[in-house]
Design a protein around this motif. Structure first.
Motif, PDB file in Angstrom:
ATOM      1  N   ARG A 164      -3.232  -3.759  -2.085  1.00 29.88           N
ATOM      2  CA  ARG A 164      -2.074  -3.630  -1.193  1.00 29.88           C
ATOM      3  C   ARG A 164      -1.011  -4.690  -1.455  1.00 29.88           C
ATOM      4  N   GLY A 165      -1.347  -5.867  -1.860  1.00 30.45           N
ATOM      5  CA  GLY A 165      -0.356  -6.906  -2.111  1.00 30.45           C
ATOM      6  C   GLY A 165       0.161  -6.885  -3.525  1.00 30.45           C
ATOM      7  N   MET A 166      -0.508  -6.154  -4.401  1.00 30.99           N
ATOM      8  CA  MET A 166      -0.170  -6.135  -5.819  1.00 30.99           C
ATOM      9  C   MET A 166       1.201  -5.512  -6.071  1.00 30.99           C
ATOM     10  N   GLU A 167       1.579  -4.478  -5.322  1.00 34.99           N
ATOM     11  CA  GLU A 167       2.865  -3.819  -5.526  1.00 34.99           C
ATOM     12  C   GLU A 167       4.020  -4.783  -5.270  1.00 34.99           C
ATOM     13  N   HIS A 168       3.912  -5.577  -4.212  1.00 37.91           N
ATOM     14  CA  HIS A 168       4.958  -6.554  -3.899  1.00 37.91           C
ATOM     15  C   HIS A 168       5.031  -7.611  -5.003  1.00 37.91           C
ATOM     16  N   TRP A 186      -9.262   1.539  -2.884  1.00 39.77           N
ATOM     17  CA  TRP A 186      -8.439   1.056  -3.997  1.00 39.77           C
ATOM     18  C   TRP A 186      -7.059   0.624  -3.497  1.00 39.77           C
ATOM     19  N   GLN A 187      -6.485   1.429  -2.614  1.00 39.57           N
ATOM     20  CA  GLN A 187      -5.186   1.072  -2.047  1.00 39.57           C
ATOM     21  C   GLN A 187      -5.289  -0.192  -1.194  1.00 39.57           C
ATOM     22  N   TRP A 188      -6.356  -0.311  -0.440  1.00 37.01           N
ATOM     23  CA  TRP A 188      -6.540  -1.484   0.420  1.00 37.01           C
ATOM     24  C   TRP A 188      -6.674  -2.750  -0.417  1.00 37.01           C
ATOM     25  N   GLY A 223     -11.624  10.533  -1.713  1.00 37.80           N
ATOM     26  CA  GLY A 223     -10.674  10.053  -0.705  1.00 37.80           C
ATOM     27  C   GLY A 223     -10.976   8.638  -0.274  1.00 37.80           C
ATOM     28  N   ALA A 224     -12.268   8.346  -0.077  1.00 30.76           N
ATOM     29  CA  ALA A 224     -12.669   6.983   0.301  1.00 30.76           C
ATOM     30  C   ALA A 224     -12.335   6.000  -0.828  1.00 30.76           C
ATOM     31  N   PHE A 225     -12.564   6.408  -2.069  1.00 30.39           N
ATOM     32  CA  PHE A 225     -12.239   5.559  -3.214  1.00 30.39           C
ATOM     33  C   PHE A 225     -10.738   5.252  -3.252  1.00 30.39           C
ATOM     34  N   ILE A 226      -9.912   6.264  -3.015  1.00 28.05           N
ATOM     35  CA  ILE A 226      -8.458   6.055  -3.010  1.00 28.05           C
ATOM     36  C   ILE A 226      -8.062   5.071  -1.920  1.00 28.05           C
ATOM     37  N   LEU A 227      -8.644   5.233  -0.728  1.00 29.42           N
ATOM     38  CA  LEU A 227      -8.313   4.327   0.371  1.00 29.42           C
ATOM     39  C   LEU A 227      -8.749   2.893   0.076  1.00 29.42           C
ATOM     40  N   MET A 278       0.853  -1.169   0.000  1.00 23.86           N
ATOM     41  CA  MET A 278       0.000   0.000   0.000  1.00 23.86           C
ATOM     42  C   MET A 278       0.904   1.239   0.000  1.00 23.86           C
ATOM     43  N   SER A 279       0.676   2.143  -0.928  1.00 32.05           N
ATOM     44  CA  SER A 279       1.486   3.346  -1.057  1.00 32.05           C
ATOM     45  C   SER A 279       1.117   4.362   0.018  1.00 32.05           C
ATOM     46  N   LYS A 280       2.115   4.812   0.742  1.00 31.61           N
ATOM     47  CA  LYS A 280       1.861   5.778   1.818  1.00 31.61           C
ATOM     48  C   LYS A 280       1.436   7.126   1.273  1.00 31.61           C
ATOM     49  N   SER A 281       1.938   7.495   0.101  1.00 31.81           N
ATOM     50  CA  SER A 281       1.548   8.786  -0.462  1.00 31.81           C
ATOM     51  C   SER A 281       0.075   8.774  -0.868  1.00 31.81           C
ATOM     52  N   TYR A 282      -0.389   7.683  -1.469  1.00 35.42           N
ATOM     53  CA  TYR A 282      -1.812   7.597  -1.812  1.00 35.42           C
ATOM     54  C   TYR A 282      -2.681   7.518  -0.566  1.00 35.42           C
ATOM     55  N   LEU A 283      -2.196   6.847   0.439  1.00 34.52           N
ATOM     56  CA  LEU A 283      -2.909   6.774   1.710  1.00 34.52           C
ATOM     57  C   LEU A 283      -3.059   8.179   2.301  1.00 34.52           C
ATOM     58  N   GLY A 284      -1.988   8.950   2.280  1.00 31.79           N
ATOM     59  CA  GLY A 284      -2.031  10.329   2.777  1.00 31.79           C
ATOM     60  C   GLY A 284      -2.961  11.205   1.967  1.00 31.79           C
ATOM     61  N   ILE A 285      -2.920  11.060   0.642  1.00 37.18           N
ATOM     62  CA  ILE A 285      -3.807  11.840  -0.226  1.00 37.18           C
ATOM     63  C   ILE A 285      -5.260  11.496   0.060  1.00 37.18           C
ATOM     64  N   GLY A 286      -5.545  10.219   0.226  1.00 40.11           N
ATOM     65  CA  GLY A 286      -6.915   9.800   0.527  1.00 40.11           C
ATOM     66  C   GLY A 286      -7.407  10.369   1.850  1.00 40.11           C
ATOM     67  N   LEU A 287      -6.571  10.290   2.880  1.00 37.85           N
ATOM     68  CA  LEU A 287      -6.962  10.817   4.193  1.00 37.85           C
ATOM     69  C   LEU A 287      -7.126  12.335   4.162  1.00 37.85           C
ATOM     70  N   LEU A 288      -6.202  13.039   3.495  1.00 36.74           N
ATOM     71  CA  LEU A 288      -6.322  14.499   3.389  1.00 36.74           C
ATOM     72  C   LEU A 288      -7.566  14.903   2.603  1.00 36.74           C
ATOM     73  N   SER A 289      -7.902  14.143   1.573  1.00 32.79           N
ATOM     74  CA  SER A 289      -9.111  14.426   0.801  1.00 32.79           C
ATOM     75  C   SER A 289     -10.358  14.277   1.667  1.00 32.79           C
ATOM     76  N   ILE A 290     -10.380  13.226   2.459  1.00 29.13           N
ATOM     77  CA  ILE A 290     -11.544  13.013   3.334  1.00 29.13           C
ATOM     78  C   ILE A 290     -11.641  14.133   4.372  1.00 29.13           C
ATOM     79  N   ILE A 291     -10.526  14.519   4.972  1.00 29.50           N
ATOM     80  CA  ILE A 291     -10.541  15.583   5.987  1.00 29.50           C
ATOM     81  C   ILE A 291     -10.969  16.907   5.361  1.00 29.50           C
TER      82      ILE A 291
END
Length: 183
Positions: A171-175, A166-168, A160-164, A1-14
């Motif tokens: 999450r294993g796909m990047e590895h 999608w990342q969830w 933001g919820a969609f990004i989160l 799971m990309s931390k930058s996308y996680l941050g963008i998703g959370l900031l979008s929701i906030i």
């Protein structure tokens, strides 16, 4: 799971929740941020842009635009913080008018640049952006503007919820992709 996308998703929701539940406060933040941006833009125009092209009309329009940016930016930052809520609506309209005048002055400057053979394409986005922001600012003080800010808030929360999600789900796909690439 990309931390930058996680941050963008959370900031979008906030940001979306702030827009949804407190549109007036959000508008105040936007006015102050646009004021700071106007100050930075004015300084940039006075220090760097006026030296781009050695033409008296170009320089004059850039200097006028830079000084106007500084004045409006300072007013947008200082006055609303010092005065009551009544100034907010006035300041939003002043910022909108400034953005339209700024877009017209920049259009004149880009025409002068283009007529002398200098590439003016980088400035077109700023002209269009200024006009779009001006239209939005003219709409914000009205009740329609509050509704528009709330609709944007809902869209930000959903994106933001969609990004989160999608990342969830991925999450294993990047590895997996990284391990296949090294094989």
């Amino acid at each position: 799971m990309s931390k930058s996308y996680l941050g963008i998703g959370l900031l979008s929701i906030i940001a979306g929740l702030l827009m949804l539940f407190s549109p007036e406060a959000w508008t105040k933040v936007v006015v102050i941020v646009l004021g700071i941006a106007a100050i930075v833009n004015g300084l940039f125009n006075l220090i760097y842009v006026r030296r781009v092209f050695d033409d008296a009309y170009f320089r004059r329009s850039v200097i006028i635009r830079g000084l106007l940016s500084l004045v409006v930016g300072l007013v947008a930052v200082i006055l609303p913080l010092a005065l009551a809520a009544a100034i907010w609506t006035t300041m939003v309209y002043i910022l909108a008018a400034y953005l339209l005048v700024s877009a017209l002055l920049e259009l004149f400057a880009t025409i002068r640049l283009r007529s002398s053979g200098i590439d003016a394409r980088p400035y077109y986005g700023e002209i269009v952006g200024s006009i779009i922001l001006a239209v939005i600012l003219f709409v914000i003080p009205a009740q329609v503007g509050v509704l528009l800010v709330r609709i944007c808030g809902v869209l930000l929360v959903l994106s933001g919820a969609f990004i989160l999600v999608w990342q969830w789900r991925n999450r294993g796909m990047e590895h997996y992709v990284h391990s296949k690439a090294t094989d």
